[in-house]
Each structure stands twice: as structure tokens, then as C-alpha cells.
Design an enzyme around this catalytic site. Sequence first.
Site, PDB file in Angstrom:
ATOM      1  N   ARG A 119      -2.590  41.144  48.895  1.00 36.58           N
ATOM      2  CA  ARG A 119      -2.904  39.750  49.238  1.00 36.58           C
ATOM      3  C   ARG A 119      -2.902  38.885  47.963  1.00 36.58           C
ATOM      4  O   ARG A 119      -3.303  39.344  46.896  1.00 36.58           O
ATOM      5  CB  ARG A 119      -4.277  39.660  49.915  1.00 36.58           C
ATOM      6  CG  ARG A 119      -4.490  40.628  51.075  1.00 36.58           C
ATOM      7  CD  ARG A 119      -3.976  40.123  52.383  1.00 36.58           C
ATOM      8  NE  ARG A 119      -4.590  38.913  52.865  1.00 36.58           N
ATOM      9  CZ  ARG A 119      -5.672  38.858  53.659  1.00 36.58           C
ATOM     10  NH1 ARG A 119      -6.284  39.973  54.018  1.00 36.58           N
ATOM     11  NH2 ARG A 119      -6.132  37.699  54.088  1.00 36.58           N
ATOM     12  N   ASP A 320      -6.567  32.188  62.356  1.00 39.04           N
ATOM     13  CA  ASP A 320      -6.687  33.616  62.699  1.00 39.04           C
ATOM     14  C   ASP A 320      -6.221  33.928  64.122  1.00 39.04           C
ATOM     15  O   ASP A 320      -6.221  35.094  64.523  1.00 39.04           O
ATOM     16  CB  ASP A 320      -8.151  34.063  62.551  1.00 39.04           C
ATOM     17  CG  ASP A 320      -8.560  34.132  61.087  1.00 39.04           C
ATOM     18  OD1 ASP A 320      -7.677  34.374  60.233  1.00 39.04           O
ATOM     19  OD2 ASP A 320      -9.750  33.926  60.798  1.00 39.04           O
ATOM     20  N   ARG A 394      -6.178  42.060  64.191  1.00 39.76           N
ATOM     21  CA  ARG A 394      -5.871  41.027  65.185  1.00 39.76           C
ATOM     22  C   ARG A 394      -4.544  41.285  65.893  1.00 39.76           C
ATOM     23  O   ARG A 394      -4.371  40.900  67.052  1.00 39.76           O
ATOM     24  CB  ARG A 394      -5.889  39.645  64.535  1.00 39.76           C
ATOM     25  CG  ARG A 394      -7.271  39.279  63.985  1.00 39.76           C
ATOM     26  CD  ARG A 394      -7.434  37.802  63.771  1.00 39.76           C
ATOM     27  NE  ARG A 394      -8.523  37.517  62.856  1.00 39.76           N
ATOM     28  CZ  ARG A 394      -9.815  37.503  63.200  1.00 39.76           C
ATOM     29  NH1 ARG A 394     -10.181  37.771  64.436  1.00 39.76           N
ATOM     30  NH2 ARG A 394     -10.740  37.233  62.291  1.00 39.76           N
TER      31      ARG A 394
HETATM   32  C1  S3P Z   1     -11.914  32.922  56.343  1.00 41.32           C
HETATM   33  C2  S3P Z   1     -10.926  32.005  56.119  1.00 41.32           C
HETATM   34  C3  S3P Z   1      -9.532  32.179  56.574  1.00 41.32           C
HETATM   35  C4  S3P Z   1      -9.414  33.259  57.633  1.00 41.32           C
HETATM   36  C5  S3P Z   1     -10.230  34.480  57.321  1.00 41.32           C
HETATM   37  C6  S3P Z   1     -11.686  34.137  57.115  1.00 41.32           C
HETATM   38  C7  S3P Z   1     -13.252  32.649  55.807  1.00 41.32           C
HETATM   39  O1  S3P Z   1      -8.731  32.495  55.468  1.00 41.32           O
HETATM   40  O2  S3P Z   1      -8.069  33.621  57.813  1.00 41.32           O
HETATM   41  O3  S3P Z   1     -10.128  35.427  58.391  1.00 41.32           O
HETATM   42  O4  S3P Z   1     -14.219  33.315  56.233  1.00 41.32           O
HETATM   43  O5  S3P Z   1     -13.366  31.772  54.946  1.00 41.32           O
HETATM   44  P1  S3P Z   1      -8.118  31.326  54.522  1.00 41.32           P
HETATM   45  O6  S3P Z   1      -9.222  30.421  54.259  1.00 41.32           O
HETATM   46  O7  S3P Z   1      -7.630  31.981  53.286  1.00 41.32           O
HETATM   47  O8  S3P Z   1      -7.019  30.730  55.325  1.00 41.32           O
END
Ligand code: S3P
Length: 444
Positions: A119, A320, A394
Site C-alpha cells: 500500500r 469502501d 470486502r
Molecule cells: C478509513 C479511510 C478510508 C477507508 C478505510 C478506512 C479511515 O481510507 O478506505 O477503510 O478509517 O480513515 P482513505 O482515507 O485512505 O481513503
Amino acid sequence: MSRLTVFPGHPLSGEVSLPGDKSISHRAALLAAMAEGESRVTHFLDSGVTRALLNALQQLGVDWQLDGETLTVRGQAWRSPDQSLNCGNSATTLRLLAGALAARNTAAVLDGSDGLRRRPMGRILQPLRAMGVAIESPDGEHAPLTISQRAAGQQLRALTHPLTLASAQVKSCVLLAGLAAEGPVTVIEPHRSRDHSERLLSALGVKIESQPVADGWAVTIHPHPTDLPAFDLTIPGDTSAAAFWVVAASITPGSRITLAGVGLNPGRTGLLTALQEMGGRIEIIPRGEQGGEAVGDVIVSSADLRGIEIHGERVTAMIDEFPVFAVAAAFATGVTHVREAGELRHKESDRIRALCRLLNALGAKVEEHPDGFTIDGQAGLRGGAVVSAEGDHRIAMAAAIAGLAADQPVTVQGAEMMAESYPKFAETLLRLGGRIRMEEENSG
Ligand code: S3P
């Protein structure tokens, strides 16, 4: 590895009791660990990703106890761990911890699964370094990340940091580091992402401002040199877990279900809005606030859906939910087009590729684009296939939901991934009237 088979032809009914919200559970545990005294968090999500954070906190010397869904945390000074902190598959754990470690001036190595090591992390390295955090990555972009201790008395610098992509994880990382800066720290996003961190920090007495600006939305945190106070918090039902059942009831003929106590943070409700626009029969009954977040009951009945187009800030509000949204689109009539969603390639899997592969295997007409996908809905899916979870919770759950309304059963291989965010997914499906079969496979 485990395989979950979902058999079609059984309408869903009843009330779903949702797990606690994943994003808020992360923030609650982390802020409780940074507080002085004992905090109590109820309806905490006990799952793979939140366990990764709790284990990391334990390595930092924080005492906690999880009794069912009640988490008790005794916040105290952190100590530098002897071993690297294993964040498992959880980017939220890694990115938020990086900001908190910087604020607490605690040296540590942040690492995780092979998936997490893929990532992108440059997005947190750059602002943290600009604030004066000594943080290293072997290639400048990926974990493991090594944070070193600053000399005593060396404060972090104030910063204004524009993001090219809205990201609550990056925003939260920078805001947490900002607790220990010598002046205000501002994050500017092209549009607003979920604001759970801001709500919780501000409830704990931290001065935070949030406002529209010419190039998007700005959030400013003012330094907070003293420990946070301990707190009691009840976490709302997980909006993203609810999304699976919203789609499930919408596409499975004869269904009607009630989701009680769903978190309705406006940064999270994009799927509800999208399905309503597609013709979904979704009633939202506001139930006030819980833990500083809007909550409500959501009643969903099966419906004939129509395709729609999603882009821009709507992508962030359902970031998500695309795997299960794509399943809904396959059951809609007409074309669904998603664009400006390239960020989906950097989630637990390359979700654009994974969802296109999934829907292809189930007989959908789907086209992959660099920043999205197009689904030509044919009001159904063939099913009758064994599909891979692609190591992504997911994708696994979206595939299972597809099985509810396909012509033939769908088998998900790697179904154990569901426990990363929703350990009771299969049990809930069964309770709603779904027909499933669970099999354990020997990996040898
Ligand atoms: C999250 C933010 C999202 C989401 C992740 C949880 C969080 O990611 O995809 O499952 O808890 O802040 P990004 O903020 O990088 O898009």
C-alpha cells in the site's frame, strides 16, 4: 482457507445487529491509549484489523482489556517497542499510528502483511517529514516505516498540507502529529472525507476548525501539549458493514430488513444515496446522535434498480463500498459508470481489477477503466462459480452477497478474510434467512 457458498432464492427478513464501526473503533482505541486514565469504549469492533491495532498498543506498553464488545484502555506513557509493530492488513492502523507515534515522540518500526507492504505510504511520509518527523522507508513509498526519536525539546513544525486525493487516513495521521506541533497544522482536501477523528478530538477538548476553502475543504488542528482526557464512548453501527445488507435486501426478491443504529456520518453515506437514486426502497429514520455521530435505522426492501453514474466527491463518500455497489449495479437495468475512482486500486486489493474479475466470473458485462469501471446491467448474474476473495474482506463479502440473487450459487474461496472487518458476516446472513455452506480447506 475457508470456502463460503451462498445459495440463491431465499428472501432476507428481520433485524440486523451491526458490528461497531471500524473507523471509529480504530480512533477510539488509539485516542484512549493517548489519554490519561481509564477509558471505556462500548460496541467496539473486535476483528482482525482492530486486533492489529490493539496488539500494537500492547507492544507500546498500553494496558487494555476487551470483554466482548467493551474495550477498557488505561492510557499511559508509551515505550519504544523491542520489535516492529505488526499492523497486519490494516492501513488505518499503520497510518494513524504513524501520526500518533510522531506526536508522542516514540521510536518504532511500523510493518504489516505483504498486502499492507504494497500500500502507498509516500502520502504520509511527505507531510510527516515536512513537520520534522524522522521517518524512513526502504524505498520511500512502502512499509516497513521506521520512526526515530527526536532530540528532547525538538518540536514538530506547523504545516499546511494540501492533499491531491481526499483521504481520511492521511488527514488523521497529519492531524494526530499536529497535536504536538509548535503551531497549527492544516490539511486541505479536494473535498471532505469522513471526519471521525475531528469529532472525537474536538469532543476531547482539542481545538479543531473545519471550513470550505477555495481549493476544497480545510481542517486545522491547534497544538495540544497536554494528555487527552479519558473518555466513555459508544460506537455506532458500522456504515460499511450495513452497506452489504442494504445491497443484499435490495437485490434479493421478497426481502425486507431493518438495520438498527447505523452510523450516518455524511462522509460515509454515499452508498445509501446511490442506491436510493438507483430506485432502491430505502427508508432512513434518524435516531439522533451516538458518540458524537449521527445514527439512524435503515429499512430496506427489494427493488428494481437502475444504473447510475458516480464520480468526484461521491466516490469518497462510498470509498469502501464499491465491491458491493458493483454487485448492485449488475442487478440493475441500464449502465452504471464509475470514474475518478483510481484510488480503489490502492485498497486491500486492486479493487477495480478484483471487482471486474469477480463480476466477469459471475457472468456480468463489465469493463475495466484506469480510474473506474462500467457495468452494463442485465438485471442479474449467472453465478455458478468459485471466486477468489483476492485477499480482500470486502471482495469476499460482495461475492457472497452476489450469491443471494444469482441464478446459481456462488462459492467464495478465502472467505476467512471476512473476519478482518466483519467476523459475524456469515452468521448474520444465516440469521436473516440466507442459505449458506461453510467449508474449511486444508492448505497443504
Ligand atoms: C478509513 C479511510 C478510508 C477507508 C478505510 C478506512 C479511515 O481510507 O478506505 O477503510 O478509517 O480513515 P482513505 O482515507 O485512505 O481513503
